[in-house]
Design an enzyme around this catalytic site. Structure first.
Site, PDB file in Angstrom:
ATOM      1  N   HIS B  56       0.824  -1.205   0.000  1.00 12.47           N
ATOM      2  CA  HIS B  56       0.000   0.000   0.000  1.00 12.47           C
ATOM      3  C   HIS B  56       0.863   1.261   0.000  1.00 12.47           C
ATOM      4  CE1 HIS B  56      -3.719   2.155   0.787  1.00 12.47           C
ATOM      5  NE2 HIS B  56      -3.091   2.818   1.745  1.00 12.47           N
ATOM      6  N   HIS B 105     -10.495   3.230  -1.285  1.00 10.45           N
ATOM      7  CA  HIS B 105     -10.716   2.775   0.083  1.00 10.45           C
ATOM      8  C   HIS B 105     -11.620   1.556   0.017  1.00 10.45           C
ATOM      9  CE1 HIS B 105     -10.240   4.559   4.340  1.00 10.45           C
ATOM     10  NE2 HIS B 105      -9.076   4.325   3.808  1.00 10.45           N
TER      11      HIS B 105
END
Lengths: 226, 756
Positions: B56, B105
C-alpha cells in the site's frame, strides 16, 4: 449613500457562509463576516445565519451554536427588531435559541436530501420576503439531514392562524415537515427561518433558478428605505 | 512485554524472534532491515518498516511499471508539481492552479461501508489540503456486486451515506462519478474517492522538512487505536471470511474536525507559517515523519510521548501505526511556532510540538527518554523493496476473447428494438443514479456549474473572468477484462471525451488502478498491460499523468475482480459560462451524431444486460478520432454552436438520447441511416450527439470536416417522446416511439427499488 451592511456569522462547521455573503453582495449590500466567538455585531443592519453543520451537528443540530458568545448579542438585538435570516443550520440555531418556535428533526426518510425544490411564498410581509408576490411559486435548492419542521399543535395552529408560515413545499414534501412548512417567521416579521437555500439560487450559472435572490433584495430594499 | 524495546535492548538481544511475518514482511525484507540498521530492528522500527514497505505504501509490485508514466510523459509545461508528491498540481491559467487526486478505500468499505467510505473521502481531502490548496469538490467512482445480490444493499447504502455524511459535512460539493454493479465486485466493492483543490501558483506547499532547528508540529485529532495495522494488513491482505474480525481495524471519521482542519490550514498558509506539510494517512506518524525527513534536510528527532493520545494505554508501536483520521504534520520555524499554535487554538484544534528537524541524516524517536527508533529515513520512505513479479496472460483470456457476442440473437424488429431501449435504460448500470446523488450536496461553495448526471462535473474558479474546470472519472472493468491494454485506454478515452463535450480542453490525468493480487501472474500481466496502455494513450493525447493510486489484492479467495483502471481527466474552461449541458431543452435544434459507428458489442451493456455475456474484444481504440472530436467540441462550445452535447459510451446512442431527453424534458425525432441495432447500441468510441442551434449547421459541418470528424444528421429536438425512424429508399419509415413519461419511469425506478 453607503450600501447596507449584512452580517454573515461563521460558526465552527458553517459551510454556506461564503455563499450567503456572495448572495448579499449580488443583492447590492455589503457582506460583513461575523465570528461566533466575538461579542461584537459590528453595527450591521441585518444578520444571516448560514447553512452547515455547526459543531458537526453531533448533538442536536444547532444546539451548541446557540451558546456561542455572538448569539448572546444577537438574541436581544433580534428582539429589538434587527432583521435575521437563518438558512438551514441557521434556522435550526434560531429554533434552539427560541427566536423561532418549533424544532427541526431528522428528515422523514433518514437520508440527506439534495434537490431543486418548488416552494410557495405564503407571507410577503416579513423583512426578507417583501420582494415576492403572495402565493408566488419559486424553485430553490434544499439540502439537509435535519429538515423536518415540527411543533406542538397549539404552536402550529398559532403559526397558521397568524400567517407566520413564510414558505411551503410544493409537489414533494422532502423531509416530512408538518404542514409542508419550509420556513416561518416570528411575530414581528424580522426573524425568518428557512430550510431551503435561497443563496444557492441567485445566479443562473450555478443555481437552478435565480428565484432565491428575492430574500436578499427584500432586505436590501428595506434597509435602504429605512 | 512491559520493558521498552529500545535500541540498546536490541543491540543486547540480537537473536530475539520478531513477528515480522505477522506484520506482512517477507524473510528477505526483514533481513534487509537488519542489514540497513546493522542490528535487529526495535519493535518500533519494525512497525515503521513493515508499514512503509507494505504494498500500500511502497508500491513495491507496481513501481517498475508505473515508471512509464514518467518515461512516456508528453512534453508539457502545465505541470507545476508532478508525480510523487501528495498530489500533482496543474497550471490552468490566469495564475490559478488545480490539484486533484483519486484514491481507493475498497477493503475498509466492505468491512464497514459507512466509515470506510467516509474516511476515504477524508483521506483524499487531506492530500489536497497538504498541497496548499483549498478543496473545492469531490467525486467518487463506486462499484458494487449485482444490484439484486443480498449483500449489495448493505454496502451501497453504507457507502453512499458515508460519502454523503463526510463530504456534506465538509462543505464540499459532490459533482460526479460513477456507480456500477457487476458480480465481479460482490465481495470486493470499489470505492475510489477524488478531491479537487484550487490554489494560486505561489501557494504550493510540499511535503518536506528542511532547516535544522525547525519544529515538527502534529495537529488535528488525537491519536487513538484506529486502523492499527490497517496499512499493512487491512489494505493489502486478501479478503476472507474472517475479515469481519478485523472490524476495529477500520478508522472512524470526524468530518467536523476535518472541516476545522481545512480552515485552519488555509489560515496558516495565508500567513505563510509552514515550511513543509504532510497529511497523516496510511501508516500515520511512521509515514509522515519518514517522508518529511527524507525529503528535507534528512534528519529529525521526535518525542513520541508528546503525541496527544485519545487512549493513554497506546504503546509506541501502536502510536506509529495508528491511522487515526484528521491529523496533519507541519514543519515550522521556531519564531513562528507561537502564531501557529494561536491559529490552531482559534479553530479549537489541538496541536503539539513533537520534534525538530536535524541534519544528522537519522530519524530518532524517544519514548520516556529512551531511543526506540534510530534509522535513515530514506530507507523506510523511498528505498523499499521493488519487485518485478512474474506475469503471463490469464489462462482463460483466449477463450474469453474468442466468445464474441456475434453469436447472440439481436433485436430484429421495431418492437424488440423498442423493448431493448427501455430494458437498457432501466438496467442498474444505466438507470438514473439520483437515489445516490440526491444524498450529496452539489451546491455548497456556490461554484457548481454542472454536476451529475452531466458528463463532467464543471466548476467556476474565478467569478470575474469565468475561468473554470471540468472533471470526469471513468472506468470499465468489462472492457479491461477482455483486453487490459485497450481497457485502460478506453477509460481514458471516455473521461477525455466527457470533459470535452462540455467544452473544456482536456489537460491532465489522474488514475486509480484497482486490481487483484500482484502475486497472481495473470493479474500482474493485466496490470502491466493496463499501465502500458494508459501511458501510451496519455502520450498520444498529450495529457500527462499527474499522480495516482494502486489498489491490489481486490479479490475474493483466488478470484480477482475485473481489472478496473479508473481514470480521471481534468479539463479547463477559459470561460465556463460557455459550457454546454447534455439536456435537450431547446425545441427545434438539429441533432447530429459526430463520429463513426461500427458494430461493436464486445463488453457492451447490451450483451451484459440482455444476456449476462462477457466476451470478444472491446471497442476499437481510436485516439486520433478522440482528439479530433474533442477539438470540434471545444471550438463548437466556445463559439456557441451547440444547445446540448452528450457523449456516447455505455449503452450507445440509445442511452445517450434517453438521458438527454429526460434531462431537458424534451423528446426528439431521430432517423437512423443504417442498421438500427448497431446505430442504437454499438459502443464505438469518439462519438457524441449534439443539438445544433438554428443557423449554425453549416459552421458545425465545416468544423467537423476540418477536424476529420464524420457527421450524421439524426433529426430534431422537440415533442414529448423519443421517436426513432429508419432511413430507407422510400424515405423515413417510423420504427418506434416511446413517451418520455414511460422512459422516465423505466429509468428512475430501478435504483430506489434495489436500494431504497
Amino acid at each position: 449613500m453607503s450600501p447596507a451592511r449584512v452580517g454573515v456569522i461563521t460558526f465552527p462547521g458553517s459551510l454556506d457562509d461564503r455563499d450567503a455573503a456572495r448572495a448579499v453582495r449580488i443583492a447590492g449590500a455589503e457582506p460583513v463576516p461575523l465570528w461566533h466567538a466575538d461579542h461584537d455585531l459590528q453595527g450591521v443592519d441585518a444578520v444571516v445565519l448560514p447553512g452547515g453543520f455547526s459543531y458537526g451537528d453531533y448533538l442536536r443540530a444547532g444546539a451548541i451554536a446557540r451558546f456561542a458568545p455572538l448569539m448572546a448579542e444577537l438574541v436581544p438585538a433580534a428582539h429589538a427588531g434587527l432583521p435575521v435570516l437563518g438558512i438551514c443550520n441557521g434556522f435550526q440555531v434560531l429554533c434552539e435559541s427560541h427566536l423561532l418556535p418549533g424544532a427541526l428533526l431528522p428528515n422523514a426518510g433518514l437520508h440527506f436530501v439534495c434537490r431543486d425544490q418548488r416552494l410557495r411564498i405564503d407571507n410577503v410581509a416579513t423583512a426578507w420576503t417583501s420582494e415576492y408576490a403572495k402565493g408566488q411559486e419559486v424553485v430553490v435548492p434544499i439540502k439537509n439531514m435535519d429538515g423536518c419542521f415540527t411543533a406542538d399543535a397549539a404552536t402550529l395552529a398559532e403559526l397558521e392562524s397568524s400567517g407566520r408560515v413564510v414558505a411551503r413545499y410544493l409537489d414533494v414534501n422532502p423531509n416530512g415537515s408538518l404542514g409542508d412548512i419550509a420556513g416561518i417567521t416570528n411575530e414581528a416579521g424580522n426573524v425568518v427561518g428557512l430550510m431551503p437555500h435561497p443563496e444557492h439560487a441567485v445566479e443562473s450559472l450555478t443555481g437552478p433558478t435565480t428565484d432565491g435572490l428575492g430574500f436578499f433584495t427584500s432586505i436590501v430594499k428595506r434597509l435602504v428605505n429605512a | 512485554m512491559s520493558q521498552v524495546d529500545s535500541v540498546s535492548v536490541a543491540l543486547q538481544t540480537p537473536g530475539q524472534p520478531q513477528p515480522y511475518k505477522e506484520l506482512g514482511m517477507q524473510d528477505d525484507e526483514y533481513q534487509r532491515v537488519r542489514e540497513i540498521l546493522g542490528r535487529r530492528p526495535t519493535s518500533a522500527e519494525l512497525a515503521i518498516y513493515s508499514v512503509m514497505w507494505s504494498e500500500h505504501c511502497s508500491y513495491k509490485s507496481s513501481k517498475v511499471h508505473l515508471r512509464q508514466f514518467a518515461d512516456k510523459a508528453p512534453q508539457t509545461d502545465i505541470l507545476l508539481v508532478g508525480m510523487g508528491e501528495n498530489a500533482g498540481v496543474v497550471d490552468v491559467g490566469q495564475g490559478w492552479a488545480v490539484t486533484f487526486k483519486v484514491e481507493s478505500h475498497n477493503h475498509p468499505s466492505y468491512v464497514e461501508p459507512y466509515q470506510g467510505a467516509a474516511t476515504g473521502v477524508g483521506g483524499i481531502v487531506r492530500d489536497i489540503i497538504s498541497m496548499g490548496a483549498r478543496p473545492v469538490a469531490v467525486m467518487d467512482s463506486l462499484r458494487f456486486g449485482p444490484a439484486d445480490a443480498p449483500d449489495t444493499r448493505r454496502v451501497l447504502d453504507g457507502v453512499v451515506r458515508g460519502i454523503g455524511g463526510y463530504g456534506n459535512s465538509l462543505g464540499l460539493p459532490n459533482i460526479g462519478g460513477e456507480v456500477v454493479f457487476d458480480k465481479s465486485y460482490a465481495a470486493n466493492p470499489l470505492v475510489n474517492a477524488l478531491c479537487i483543490g484550487v490554489l494560486r501558483h505561489e501557494d504550493i506547499k510540499l511535503a518536506a522538512a528542511p532547516g535544522p532547528g525547525n519544529k515538527v508540529i502534529l495537529f488535528g485529532a488525537g491519536t487513538g487505536p484506529d486502523g492499527i495495522g490497517g496499512a499493512s494488513v487491512l489494505a493489502s491482505a486478501t479478503f476472507e471470511e474472517e475479515s469481519h474480525k478485523k472490524r476495529p481495524a477500520v478508522q472512524v471519521g470526524d468530518p467536523f474536525m476535518e472541516k476545522l482542519l481545512i480552515e485552519c490550514c488555509l489560515e496558516l498558509y495565508r500567513e505563510d507559517l509552514v515550511v513543509g506539510i504532510q497529511d497523516l494517512g496510511a501508516a500515520g506518524v511512521s509515514c509522515a515523519t519518514t517522508e518529511l525527513a527524507a525529503a528535507g534536510t534528512g534528519g529529525m528527532i521526535v518525542d513520541l510521548n508528546a503525541v496527544p493520545l485519545r487512549d493513554a494505554t497506546l504503546r509506541p508501536e501502536e502510536i506509529l501505526m495508528s491511522e487515526s483520521q484528521e491529523r496533519m504534520m507541519a514543519v515550522v520555524t521556531p519564531a513562528l511556532v507561537p502564531r501557529f499554535l494561536e491559529i490552531c487554538a482559534k479553530w479549537e484544534i489541538p496541536a503539539s510540538v513533537i520534534g525538530e528537524v536535524t541534519d544528522t541524516g537519522r530519524l530518532i524517536m524517544t519514548w520516556h527518554g529512551e531511543v526506540i527508533v534510530d534509522l535513515p529515513p530514506r530507507t523506510a520512505a523511498h528505498d523499499g523493496p521493488v519487485y518485478s513479479r512474474p506475469m503471463s496472460p490469464p489462462p482463460e483470456l483466449a477463450a474469453l476473447q474468442a466468445d464474441s457476442p456475434g453469436r447472440l440473437h439481436r433485436p430484429s424488429n421495431a418492437d424488440e428494438l423498442r423493448r431493448t431501449v427501455l430494458w437498457l435504460a432501466a438496467s442498474p448500470n444505466l438507470a438514473s443514479k439520483e437515489w445516490v446523488t440526491s444524498q450529496y450536496d452539489r451546491y455548497v461553495l456556490g461554484n457548481t456549474v454542472l454536476a451529475m448526471p452531466e458528463d463532467s462535473g464543471v466548476l467556476r474558479l474565478d467569478d470575474e473572468t469565468g475561468l473554470g474546470i471540468a472533471l470526469s472519472l471513468d472506468g470499465n472493468g468489462r472492457y479491461a477484462k477482455l483486453e487490459p491494454y485497450a481497457g485502460a485506454q478506453l477509460a481514458l478515452s471516455e473521461a477525455y471525451r466527457n470533459v470535452a463535450v462540455t467544452g473544456a480542453r482536456p489537460l491532465a490525468v489522474t488514475n486509480c488502478l484497482n486490481f487483484g493480487s500482484p502475486e497472481d501472474p495473470g493479474v500482474m500481466w493485466e496490470f502491466a498491460r493496463a499501465v502500458e496502455g494508459l501511458a501510451d494513450a496519455c502520450l498520444a493525447l498529450g495529457v500527462p499523468v499527474t499522480g495516482g493510486n494502486v489498489s491490489f489484492y481486490n479479490q475474493t479467495g483466488s478470484t480477482p475482480i475485473n481489472p478496473t483502471p479508473v481514470i480521471g481527466v481534468l479539463g479547463v474552461h477559459d470561460d465556463v459560462r460557455r459550457r454546454v449541458s447534455m439536456a435537450f431543452a431547446a425545441e427545434g435544434t438539429t441533432l447530429l451524431l459526430l463520429g463513426e459507428t461500427r458494430g461493436e458489442f464486445g463488453g457492451s451493456e447490451w450483451a451484459h444486460v440482455v444476456y449476462g455475456q462477457l466476451g470478444g474484444l472491446p471497442p476499437m481504440v481510436d485516439l486520433r478520432a478522440e482528439a479530433a472530436l474533442a477539438s470540434v467540441m471545444v471550438t463548437g462550445c466556445y463559439e456557441g454552436f451547440f444547445a446540448a452535447a452528450h457523449d456516447l459510451s455505455d449503452g450507445g446512442l440509445s442511452q445517450a438520447l434517453v438521458e438527454s431527453c429526460l434531462r431537458g424534458g424534451l423528446g426528439c425525432q431521430v432517423t437512423l441511416p443504417g442498421d438500427p441495432f448497431a446505430m442504437l447500441f454499438s459502443e464505438s468510441v469518439a462519438r457524441a450527439v449534439v443539438a445544433v442551434r438554428p443557423g449554425f449547421e453549416g459552421h458545425v459541418a465545416a468544423l467537423c470536416e476540418q477536424a476529420g470528424t464524420p457527421v450524421t444528421r439524426l433529426g430534431m429536438v422537440g415533442g414529448d417522446s423519443l421517436n426513432v425512424a429508419l432511413q430507407t429508399a422510400e424515405g423515413a419509415q417510423p420504427l418506434f416511439s416511446i413517451p418520455l413519461q414511460e422512459l422516465r419511469e423505466a429509468h428512475e425506478q430501478t435504483l430506489p427499488r434495489y436500494a431504497g
